[in-house]
Design an enzyme around this catalytic site. Structure first.
Site, short mmCIF file in Angstrom:
data_model
loop_
_atom_site.label_atom_id
_atom_site.label_comp_id
_atom_site.label_asym_id
_atom_site.label_seq_id
_atom_site.Cartn_x
_atom_site.Cartn_y
_atom_site.Cartn_z
CG ASP A 1 -0.13 0.10 2.47
OD1 ASP A 1 -0.70 0.54 3.55
OD2 ASP A 1 1.04 -0.19 2.73
CG PHE B 1 -1.69 1.48 9.57
CD1 PHE B 1 -1.36 0.93 8.17
CD2 PHE B 1 -2.73 2.60 9.73
CE1 PHE B 1 -2.47 1.44 7.23
CE2 PHE B 1 -3.45 2.90 8.63
CZ PHE B 1 -3.22 2.39 7.44
CG ASN B 2 0.30 -2.96 7.50
OD1 ASN B 2 -0.04 -1.78 7.00
ND2 ASN B 2 1.74 -3.34 7.33
CB THR C 1 4.62 -4.21 3.02
OG1 THR C 1 4.03 -3.79 1.59
CG2 THR C 1 5.76 -5.11 2.67
CG ASN D 1 0.60 3.42 4.13
OD1 ASN D 1 0.28 3.47 5.39
ND2 ASN D 1 1.41 2.71 3.64
CG HIS E 1 7.53 0.42 9.50
ND1 HIS E 1 7.42 0.25 10.89
CD2 HIS E 1 6.81 1.73 9.26
CE1 HIS E 1 7.09 1.29 11.56
NE2 HIS E 1 6.59 2.33 10.66
CG ASP E 2 6.05 -1.64 4.39
OD1 ASP E 2 5.52 -0.79 3.67
OD2 ASP E 2 5.64 -2.28 5.49
CG ASP F 1 4.07 -0.12 1.46
OD1 ASP F 1 3.91 1.08 2.08
OD2 ASP F 1 3.36 -1.03 1.68
O1 RIB Z 1 2.72 0.42 10.74
C1 RIB Z 1 3.52 0.45 9.63
C2 RIB Z 1 2.95 -0.17 8.43
O2 RIB Z 1 1.67 0.65 7.91
C3 RIB Z 1 3.65 -0.05 7.11
O3 RIB Z 1 3.50 -1.15 6.05
C4 RIB Z 1 3.36 1.08 6.49
O4 RIB Z 1 3.59 1.29 5.20
C5 RIB Z 1 1.87 1.21 6.97
O5 RIB Z 1 1.34 0.45 6.04
CA CA Z 2 2.82 -0.56 3.88
#
Ligand code: RIB
Ligand code: CA
Length: 316
Positions: free
Chosen positions: A10, A165-166, A124, A39, A239-240, A15
């Site tokens: 996303d 979040f994901n 991701t 996102n 993160h991803d 990403d």
């Molecule tokens: O919490 C971080 C994640 O949420 C990452 O994948 C970022 O791109 C968002 O999607």
């Molecule tokens: Ca992401």
């Protein structure tokens, strides 16, 4: 052995780096890209994915748009990525065409066309596409080599004190993915918060001297301010690509086997990835959680991939 992966994403600043690492690293064969609302709304993240793939010269990989929203809930766009979902850069007009299939169908078709046990799924973003893929074709659970996802956390949350979040965006989809009897590696905030785009990292990328390197610096400039404003970080956690790095070289991301369940009803704990570290020896455990990151070696992989893609694009 080259690992074949499908990146379900996303974009999203991090990403975008995961896309570059997946295509730029010689030990990974990025065989498909799918997008999911997360996102930002699906149209934005899909436009962003096409633009990043064009900018990075990822022009021979099929990409399809997936689910617009979670199974039950609405998308809550993440401020960390700005109005466009990828603020801080100007995307080139896409030279990559969108595959006409739905992202879920591209995942299914790609896995079913490959020999069993040869495709790794690297989600991701929210897990909506992945959940629907195994609901549509349950045999994927046995056919996929493993799932290595960015999401969740053992001791850390960001979208709530205990949820990431994901996962929290689509907890029902996450529950389906974690409960399926395939190998799942959760690359959560415990380690991705160590993947910081520091000044030293930015200096290494600037020294590459390519338009793609400048593009990445633009991503990191926005991402740094956004994370400072929203979560009080000095440097942004990218993160991803940590999930991709785990596939490339498992020694870079340490893990512990442990049962992991997703909270789908808690008033204060919705989306929590409840990791039972008391049962790391459970015989029927098919899940593991990331616990530590070799950050320097991680950034070596990322900078190398950006360098390879940037030079290839310049030489093209
Ligand atoms: O919490 C971080 C994640 O949420 C990452 O994948 C970022 O791109 C968002 O999607
Ligand atoms: Ca992401």
């Amino acid at each position: 052995m080259t690992r074949k992966i499908i990146l379900d994403c996303d974009p999203g600043h991090d990403d975008a780096i995961a896309l570059m690492l997946a295509h730029g690293n010689p030990d990974i064969d990025l065989v498909a890209v799918t997008t999911v609302g997360g996102n930002a709304f699906l149209d934005k993240v899909t436009r962003n994915a096409l633009g990043v793939m064009t900018m990075a010269g990822i022009t021979d990989v099929p990409i399809a748009a997936g689910c617009t929203r979670p199974l039950l809930r609405q998308v809550e766009e993440a401020a960390e990525h700005g109005e466009s979902g990828l603020d801080g850069v100007v995307l080139p007009p896409p030279t990559v065409a969108l595959d006409p299939r739905h992202g879920v169908d591209l995942i299914i078709d790609t896995v079913m066309a490959a020999p069993p046990g040869t495709i790794t799924l690297v989600p991701t973003g929210p897990l909506t596409n992945i959940a629907l893929a195994i609901r549509q074709r349950p045999e994927l659970v046995d056919r996929v080599q493993e799932v290595v996802l960015m999401g969740g956390g053992v001791h850390v949350g960001n979208w709530s004190p205990v949820a990431e979040f994901n996962i929290k965006t689509d907890p029902e989809a996450a529950r389906i993915v974690f409960e399926a009897a395939w190998p799942v590696t959760m690359v959560g905030l415990d380690v991705t918060h160590q993947a910081l785009a520091t000044d030293q990292v930015n200096d290494r990328i600037a020294a590459l001297g390519t338009p793609l390197a400048e593009f990445v610096l633009g991503l990191f400039r926005f991402f740094r301010q956004a994370y400072r404003d929203t979560q009080g970080f000095d440097f942004p956690p990218v993160h991803d690509p940590v999930a991709v790095a785990r596939v490339i070289d498992p020694s870079i991301v340490s893990v512990v086997r442990a049962p992991i369940v997703v909270e789908t009803v808690g008033e204060h704990t919705l989306g929590m990835t409840v990791t039972d570290l008391r049962r790391t020896a459970a015989a029927d455990c098919h899940t593991q959680a990331a616990t530590a990151l070799a950050a320097d070696r991680f950034w070596d992989l990322v900078v190398d991939a950006i360098d390879r893609l940037g030079k290839a694009k310049t030489d093209a």
